[in-house]
Design an enzyme around this catalytic site. Structure first.
Site, mmCIF file in Angstrom:
data_model
loop_
_atom_site.group_PDB
_atom_site.id
_atom_site.type_symbol
_atom_site.label_atom_id
_atom_site.label_comp_id
_atom_site.label_asym_id
_atom_site.label_seq_id
_atom_site.Cartn_x
_atom_site.Cartn_y
_atom_site.Cartn_z
ATOM 1 N N GLU A 179 8.284 4.331 3.342
ATOM 2 C CA GLU A 179 8.211 3.138 4.203
ATOM 3 C C GLU A 179 8.915 3.384 5.540
ATOM 4 O O GLU A 179 9.914 2.734 5.883
ATOM 5 C CB GLU A 179 8.815 1.929 3.502
ATOM 6 C CG GLU A 179 8.001 1.499 2.291
ATOM 7 C CD GLU A 179 8.445 0.181 1.680
ATOM 8 O OE1 GLU A 179 9.610 -0.187 1.836
ATOM 9 O OE2 GLU A 179 7.613 -0.478 1.058
ATOM 10 N N GLU A 372 2.674 1.973 -4.017
ATOM 11 C CA GLU A 372 3.509 0.876 -4.526
ATOM 12 C C GLU A 372 2.701 -0.401 -4.480
ATOM 13 O O GLU A 372 2.080 -0.707 -3.456
ATOM 14 C CB GLU A 372 4.761 0.654 -3.654
ATOM 15 C CG GLU A 372 5.852 1.652 -3.833
ATOM 16 C CD GLU A 372 7.108 1.312 -3.029
ATOM 17 O OE1 GLU A 372 7.398 0.114 -2.835
ATOM 18 O OE2 GLU A 372 7.775 2.253 -2.581
HETATM 19 C C1 BGP Z 1 9.713 -1.261 -1.224
HETATM 20 C C2 BGP Z 1 10.540 -0.056 -1.538
HETATM 21 C C3 BGP Z 1 10.901 0.129 -2.964
HETATM 22 C C4 BGP Z 1 10.930 -1.120 -3.797
HETATM 23 C C5 BGP Z 1 9.940 -2.192 -3.417
HETATM 24 C C6 BGP Z 1 10.169 -3.545 -4.034
HETATM 25 O O1 BGP Z 1 10.110 -1.749 0.002
HETATM 26 O O2 BGP Z 1 9.921 1.136 -1.119
HETATM 27 O O3 BGP Z 1 12.029 0.929 -3.009
HETATM 28 O O4 BGP Z 1 12.134 -1.494 -4.254
HETATM 29 O O5 BGP Z 1 9.831 -2.357 -2.040
HETATM 30 O O6 BGP Z 1 11.172 -4.217 -3.340
HETATM 31 P P1 BGP Z 1 12.376 -4.920 -4.067
HETATM 32 O O7 BGP Z 1 13.013 -3.884 -4.895
HETATM 33 O O8 BGP Z 1 13.242 -5.446 -3.000
HETATM 34 O O9 BGP Z 1 11.754 -6.007 -4.893
#
Ligand code: BGP
Length: 475
Positions: A179, A372
């Site tokens: 990201e 993701e």
């Molecule tokens: C993205 C990241 C992840 C992950 C996901 C979910 O931004 O790449 O590392 O954690 O989001 O976000 P969160 O964990 O805040 O729910």
């Protein structure tokens, strides 16, 4: 047939959110270790509160994570049981170079990942490796100011040379920075930046962004030289911005917000700074220190594929709008009145997934890899130990349908799909364990209590069927 032959189904994790073992195997301290759970987390991740070591009175969830450092064999076996074709994970930079600027890598760290990759291969799982997932050695932050410094490009080059050489033949797919656009939202996580008093924040962020973009292009070059079979991808926190209304001011606001994100992939995939970015930097008087060599490296080493995370679309309102504001994956924006939201206020928009896939495919014409996607939700354990997470199944089903439509109806080309957090892990945004994404439940709570035992949720069996039928049976 809906999904192409060989489509890579799987799940994605990040070292700092699951490994733990922060002081084992010769590992050094990283920014991700010292980000606490609780109200100050946001300030620390944003570089607004300096915390470069553990402080008394705080709980640091990354220290133990879900203890995958010791349990990866058990966890990979569970992924294999679901039929994973790929598993996305990240390297802890400080396992390989504990300080970041040493001459020689730490053999114990290299051996750890080698063993992990071999374990994947044993189960027929293709590793998909993020080189840095919000990960920067603390020493490089203290000594050089994080990614503001061009020196980081050299340290990163050394890191990737070691990784590509050691894992040649074991790992084919690599992502350079998780990201990458998060630099603009969570600069301590994205680039190891802690702002100095009176510093121009945007200037520091774009300088760091430039250094990461150049480092990413170098990684692509080095990978292809070491092993022409390797495929290198960029990684964007995606999700198209909709205009809040058809009012031209709102449409323009959405265009600008989209450009702010596309900027990164425009450089990584097209090989040069887009005009809108050059003009904006000029207007703001920001000097990113571009050299002729940078220009050449960027132009000659574009990525092989485009990867991204998708949780939701976003919405932009221009001057004079009365739109309500909302939360979502570090991007606060206008609230879309047509969409429902998750328990954490993130809008849920499966059709927006199809729209985002089309936007990225149209713009870059390179294969897409969704690395993701998922729903963070609270789970309840039934008295008999089972977990009925139908809400998670519904979310994923709708998103997989949207992705299928993008492929079969719109002609979008894709390599694969990995859900976020196939096993419950620490939330990047909040540091909570209770924000769960997994098919596999982990017995651990927000305060670090629990046995860490793993158990299968209802979605575990559902995803297994999805993969076994290559996405044909989503019921
Ligand atoms: C993205 C990241 C992840 C992950 C996901 C979910 O931004 O790449 O590392 O954690 O989001 O976000 P969160 O964990 O805040 O729910």
């Amino acid at each position: 047939m809906a999904f192409p032959e060989g489509f890579l189904w799987g799940g994605a994790t990040a070292a700092n959110q699951c490994e733990g073992g922060y002081d084992e195997g010769g590992r050094g301290l990283a920014n991700v270790d010292v980000i606490p759970h609780g109200p100050e987390r946001r300030l620390v991740t944003a570089g607004l509160r300096k915390m470069l070591d553990f402080e008394d009175g705080y709980y640091y969830p990354a220290k133990v994570g879900i203890d995958m450092y010791h349990r990866y064999k058990e966890d990979i076996a569970l992924f294999a049981e679901m039929g994973f074709k790929t598993y996305r994970l990240s390297i802890g930079w400080t396992r390989i170079f504990p300080q970041g600027d040493e001459d020689e890598p730490n053999e114990e760290g290299l051996a750890f990942y080698e063993d992990l990759f071999r374990e994947c291969k044993k189960h027929g799982i293709e590793p998909l490796v993020t080189i840095t997932h919000f990960d920067c050695p603390i020493h490089l932050i203290k000594e050089y100011g994080g990614w503001r410094s061009r020196k980081l490009i050299d340290f990163y080059k050394k890191l990737v040379t070691v990784l590509f050489t050691r894992y040649k033949g074991l790992v084919k797919y690599w992502l350079t920075f998780n990201e990458i656009n998060m630099i603009l939202h969570l600069p301590f996580m994205g680039a190891g930046i802690v702002f100095e008093e009176g510093e121009d924040h945007e200037a520091a962020e774009y300088l760091a962004a430039h250094n990461e973009l150049v480092a990413s292009a170098w990684a692509t070059k080095i990978a292809h030289e070491i092993d022409p079979e390797m495929k290198i991808g960029c990684m964007l926190a995606a999700g198209t911005y909709y205009p809040y209304s058809c009012r031209p001011e709102d449409v323009r606001a959405a265009q600008l917000a989209n450009q702010e994100n596309y900027f990164f992939v425009d450089v990584q995939s097209r090989g040069r700074y887009p005009g809108y970015a050059l003009k904006e930097l000029e207007r703001r008087g920001i000097d990113i220190g571009m050299t002729d060599e940078d220009r050449q490296i960027l132009a000659e080493n574009t990525v092989d594929f485009i990867s991204f995370s998708y949780y939701s679309t976003r919405c932009s309102a221009g001057e004079g709008s009365d739109a309500e504001r909302t939360e979502g994956n570090a991007f606060a924006g206008a609230k879309n009145p047509y969409l429902k939201a998750s328990q954490w206020g993130w809008a849920i928009d499966p059709l927006g997934f199809r729209i985002t896939l089309n936007d990225l495919w149209d713009r870059y014409q390179k294969p897409l890899f969704v690395v993701e996607n998922g729903l963070g939700a609270k789970d309840e354990v039934n008295p008999d130990g089972t977990i009925d997470d139908d809400y998670r199944i519904d979310y994923l089903r709708q998103h997989i349908e949207a992705m299928r439509d993008a492929i079969t109806e719109d002609g979008v080309e894709m390599l694969g799909y990995t859900t976020w957090g196939p096993i419950d892990l620490v939330s990047a945004g909040t540091g909570e364990m209770s924000k769960r994404y997994g098919f596999i439940y982990v017995d651990r709570d927000d305060a670090g209590e629990g046995t860490l035992a793993r158990s299968k949720k209802k979605s575990f069996y559902w995803y297994k069927k999805v993969i076994a039928t290559n996405g044909a049976d989503l019921a």
